[in-house]
Design an enzyme around this catalytic site. Structure first.
Site, short mmCIF file in Angstrom:
data_model
loop_
_atom_site.label_atom_id
_atom_site.label_comp_id
_atom_site.label_asym_id
_atom_site.label_seq_id
_atom_site.Cartn_x
_atom_site.Cartn_y
_atom_site.Cartn_z
N CYS A 173 -6.44 1.42 5.90
CA CYS A 173 -6.37 0.51 6.47
C CYS A 173 -6.16 0.20 7.71
CB CYS A 173 -6.32 -0.68 5.61
SG CYS A 173 -4.88 -1.27 5.27
N HIS B 245 1.33 -1.16 0.14
CA HIS B 245 0.07 -0.13 -0.03
C HIS B 245 1.02 1.21 -0.35
CE1 HIS B 245 -3.93 -1.83 2.17
NE2 HIS B 245 -2.96 -2.50 0.66
N GLU C 235 0.60 3.61 2.26
CA GLU C 235 1.07 4.17 3.56
C GLU C 235 2.98 3.25 4.41
OE1 GLU C 235 -3.33 3.97 3.67
OE2 GLU C 235 -1.96 3.26 2.11
N CYS D 281 -1.92 -0.89 7.41
CA CYS D 281 -2.02 0.23 7.67
C CYS D 281 -1.15 1.65 8.28
CB CYS D 281 -1.99 1.78 6.42
SG CYS D 281 -1.58 1.43 4.74
#
Length: 185
Positions: A123, A93, A95, A126
């Site tokens: 999410c 992701h 992040e 993360c």
């Protein structure tokens, strides 16, 4: 220990840990150089627009358009965008990419003096990484009502400040456009 030995040890620790910025020699990986720099609403918009540029890069690579930047002392030290399809890695992701890059840039596993700007609410995965990084501040654009950390019960570090809704409409529009195009295929 003599003062000479202590000085040599401190110097070797500083070079070993690769400290940057205004950390004193021998500060080690746990030194926090300074508190978060004051940020204006204009700064938030400027940095979020850089995160949006990262999201556009993701979209151009047929990835879900989420982008992130990490800011330290009012300058961008790391950037990231979703790479889950390209890397065949569900953890890739935006992040996670940005946190990793920032940690490498500062040679530190904790980021309490940093701010993460991300186009979509993180999410749970993360938010866990952000918790462990002890990031000082998280700023996100669009909320994720289905999978965001707030809906799913994720947590950030107790000292992490959260700002929401910066350029939310633009961030949300990127996602809507991406998924609308996917459904047409």
């Amino acid at each position: 220990m003599t003062n000479v030995v202590q000085a040599e040890l401190a110097a070797s620790m500083a070079s070993e840990h690769g400290r940057k910025g205004n950390a004193p020699p021998g500060a080690g990986p746990y030194f926090y150089a300074m508190p978060l720099a004051p940020v204006t609403p204009e700064d938030d918009v400027r940095f979020m627009r850089l995160a949006i540029q990262e999201a556009v890069k993701a979209m151009d690579q047929d990835e879900v358009p989420v982008g992130a930047v990490v800011v330290w002392q009012n300058r961008v030290i790391a950037r990231g965008h979703n790479l889950t399809e390209r890397l065949h890695d569900v953890t890739a992701h935006a992040e996670m990419q940005a946190i990793t890059a920032a940690s490498h840039e500062l040679a530190a596993k904790y980021l309490p003096d940093c701010t993460l700007y991300v186009t979509l609410e993180p999410c749970t995965m993360c938010s866990g990484a952000l918790f462990w990084s002890q990031i000082g501040r998280v700023v996100y654009g669009a909320s994720d009502e289905k999978r965001g950390f707030r809906t799913m019960g994720g947590q950030l570090h107790p000292k992490t400040q959260v700002t929401t809704g910066i350029e939310a409409e633009l961030c949300g529009d990127l996602l809507t456009e991406f998924f609308r195009a996917k459904r047409k295929k």
